[in-house]
Design a protein around this motif. Structure first.
Motif, PDB file in Angstrom:
ATOM      1  N   THR A 189       1.067  -1.354   0.039  1.00 32.60           N
ATOM      2  CA  THR A 189      -0.236   0.149   0.231  1.00 32.60           C
ATOM      3  C   THR A 189       1.091   1.134   0.369  1.00 32.60           C
ATOM      4  N   ILE A 190       1.674   0.935   0.967  1.00 31.93           N
ATOM      5  CA  ILE A 190       2.629   2.470   1.097  1.00 31.93           C
ATOM      6  C   ILE A 190       3.352   2.615  -0.195  1.00 31.93           C
ATOM      7  N   TYR A 191       4.182   1.621  -0.591  1.00 35.43           N
ATOM      8  CA  TYR A 191       4.908   1.463  -2.495  1.00 35.43           C
ATOM      9  C   TYR A 191       3.801   2.334  -3.084  1.00 35.43           C
ATOM     10  N   CYS A 192       2.111   1.540  -3.672  1.00 31.72           N
ATOM     11  CA  CYS A 192       1.930   2.511  -4.501  1.00 31.72           C
ATOM     12  C   CYS A 192       1.087   3.684  -4.064  1.00 31.72           C
ATOM     13  N   VAL A 193       0.802   4.076  -3.158  1.00 33.61           N
ATOM     14  CA  VAL A 193       0.452   5.230  -2.420  1.00 33.61           C
ATOM     15  C   VAL A 193       2.010   6.188  -2.828  1.00 33.61           C
ATOM     16  N   GLU A 194       3.323   6.043  -2.929  1.00 32.75           N
ATOM     17  CA  GLU A 194       4.109   6.592  -2.401  1.00 32.75           C
ATOM     18  C   GLU A 194       4.743   6.522  -4.259  1.00 32.75           C
ATOM     19  N   TYR A 195       4.201   5.646  -4.548  1.00 34.43           N
ATOM     20  CA  TYR A 195       4.421   5.865  -6.534  1.00 34.43           C
ATOM     21  C   TYR A 195       3.312   6.691  -7.627  1.00 34.43           C
ATOM     22  N   PHE A 196       2.710   6.730  -6.867  1.00 30.74           N
ATOM     23  CA  PHE A 196       2.002   7.315  -7.309  1.00 30.74           C
ATOM     24  C   PHE A 196       2.475   9.127  -6.840  1.00 30.74           C
ATOM     25  N   VAL A 197       2.421   9.781  -5.861  1.00 33.82           N
ATOM     26  CA  VAL A 197       2.663  10.968  -4.641  1.00 33.82           C
ATOM     27  C   VAL A 197       4.138  11.334  -5.693  1.00 33.82           C
ATOM     28  N   ASP A 198       5.229  10.266  -5.744  1.00 36.12           N
ATOM     29  CA  ASP A 198       6.540  11.027  -6.955  1.00 36.12           C
ATOM     30  C   ASP A 198       5.773  11.450  -7.629  1.00 36.12           C
ATOM     31  N   GLN A 199       4.339  10.886  -9.050  1.00 36.74           N
ATOM     32  CA  GLN A 199       4.027  11.380  -9.891  1.00 36.74           C
ATOM     33  C   GLN A 199       3.721  12.563 -10.179  1.00 36.74           C
ATOM     34  N   HIS A 200       3.190  12.434  -8.641  1.00 39.15           N
ATOM     35  CA  HIS A 200       2.020  13.389  -8.549  1.00 39.15           C
ATOM     36  C   HIS A 200       2.607  14.975  -8.466  1.00 39.15           C
ATOM     37  N   TYR A 201       3.961  14.816  -7.870  1.00 42.29           N
ATOM     38  CA  TYR A 201       4.463  15.861  -7.598  1.00 42.29           C
ATOM     39  C   TYR A 201       5.732  16.336  -8.813  1.00 42.29           C
ATOM     40  N   GLU A 202       6.309  15.125  -9.225  1.00 42.95           N
ATOM     41  CA  GLU A 202       7.233  15.736 -10.538  1.00 42.95           C
ATOM     42  C   GLU A 202       5.629  16.742 -11.764  1.00 42.95           C
ATOM     43  N   ALA A 203       4.130  16.347 -11.411  1.00 41.40           N
ATOM     44  CA  ALA A 203       3.387  17.042 -12.574  1.00 41.40           C
ATOM     45  C   ALA A 203       3.770  18.563 -12.271  1.00 41.40           C
ATOM     46  N   GLN A 204       3.263  18.608 -10.671  1.00 33.65           N
ATOM     47  CA  GLN A 204       3.089  19.560 -10.189  1.00 33.65           C
ATOM     48  C   GLN A 204       4.714  20.855 -10.346  1.00 33.65           C
ATOM     49  N   CYS A 205       5.748  20.155 -10.495  1.00 32.43           N
ATOM     50  CA  CYS A 205       6.854  20.826 -10.876  1.00 32.43           C
ATOM     51  C   CYS A 205       7.311  21.111 -12.232  1.00 32.43           C
ATOM     52  N   CYS A 206       6.971  19.786 -13.184  1.00 28.83           N
ATOM     53  CA  CYS A 206       6.325  20.546 -14.483  1.00 28.83           C
ATOM     54  C   CYS A 206       5.707  21.964 -14.409  1.00 28.83           C
ATOM     55  N   LEU A 207       4.657  21.797 -13.734  1.00 30.73           N
ATOM     56  CA  LEU A 207       3.474  22.869 -14.694  1.00 30.73           C
ATOM     57  C   LEU A 207       4.181  24.119 -13.451  1.00 30.73           C
ATOM     58  N   LEU A 208       4.689  24.248 -12.345  1.00 31.80           N
ATOM     59  CA  LEU A 208       4.881  25.311 -11.508  1.00 31.80           C
ATOM     60  C   LEU A 208       6.090  25.826 -12.400  1.00 31.80           C
ATOM     61  N   GLU A 209       7.187  24.945 -13.241  1.00 32.29           N
ATOM     62  CA  GLU A 209       8.342  25.994 -14.509  1.00 32.29           C
ATOM     63  C   GLU A 209       8.055  26.020 -15.243  1.00 32.29           C
ATOM     64  N   ASN A 210       6.898  26.254 -15.579  1.00 33.06           N
ATOM     65  CA  ASN A 210       6.468  26.977 -16.544  1.00 33.06           C
ATOM     66  C   ASN A 210       5.426  28.054 -16.581  1.00 33.06           C
ATOM     67  N   VAL A 211       5.250  28.828 -14.458  1.00 35.76           N
ATOM     68  CA  VAL A 211       4.304  29.337 -14.076  1.00 35.76           C
ATOM     69  C   VAL A 211       5.376  30.540 -14.107  1.00 35.76           C
ATOM     70  N   ASP A 212       4.657  32.240 -14.787  1.00 34.92           N
ATOM     71  CA  ASP A 212       5.774  33.749 -14.420  1.00 34.92           C
ATOM     72  C   ASP A 212       5.050  34.651 -13.289  1.00 34.92           C
TER      73      ASP A 212
END
Length: 198
Positions: A118-141
């Protein structure tokens, strides 16, 4: 400042606010996942009078894992509450606490492999979510560099948790566990979507 500039800044602020709100809700849920697991671990220890030494070692490893990771998640939550720009928190924090508690409690009752998977599945999702957030924020001005840096810091910890959980498993996940893992992943994605709005 022109009305156009104010409008752009307002939209930027709203984007960052949504991402902060979603991650704050997620880190709140994470704290409660480990509280749920530790509560279940305590109950399991009360009813398991005839454990073999091997099983007892596994139970202790769950307790140590959950206790250590609980401290990391509390640190993440503190970052969002004390070091990030001001943002509106989710109105549904109580729901995220309950959902987190059950996400830790139920699999630990079912067994240590259920918990670690369960922790593996949760953290797998969280890693992907943080990556998507970081990509979004890198394009914010303008670039919210401090927010981005702290997101990356949290993401690295979550990647470590994911890998530790996977290594702690003593058998491959069963079909039922994989089904549970998909439910956890879909539930996490739904929670993020709701937290951004409410």
């Amino acid at each position: 400042m022109s009305s156009i500039s104010k409008s752009v800044l307002s939209r930027t602020s709203a984007k960052v606010d949504k991402e902060l709100r979603a991650s704050h809700a997620g880190e709140t849920g994470a704290v409660w996942i480990y509280r749920g697991a530790l509560t279940a671990e305590f109950l399991v220890s009360l009813v398991s009078f005839s454990r073999s030494p091997h099983k007892n070692n596994k139970a202790l490893s769950v307790k140590a894992f959950a206790s250590e990771h609980l401290q990391t998640e509390k640190t993440h939550l503190s970052i969002f509450e004390n070091e990030m720009p001001t943002f509106r928190g989710s109105y549904m924090l109580l729901l995220w606490m309950i959902a987190g508690f059950l996400t830790g409690f139920i699999p630990r009752i079912l067994g240590h492999n259920w918990f670690f998977y369960t922790i593996y599945c949760v953290e797998y999702f969280v890693d992907q979510h943080y990556e998507a957030q970081c990509c979004l924020l890198e394009n914010v001005d303008p670039l919210p560099s401090e927010v981005l840096r702290k997101f990356r810091q949290c993401q690295q910890d979550e990647q470590s948790h994911r890998d530790e959980a996977y290594q702690a498993m003593t058998s491959t996940p069963s079909f039922t566990m994989k089904l549970w893992g998909k439910i956890v992943g879909k539930g996490s994605a739904a929670a993020v979507a709701v937290a951004k709005l409410i």
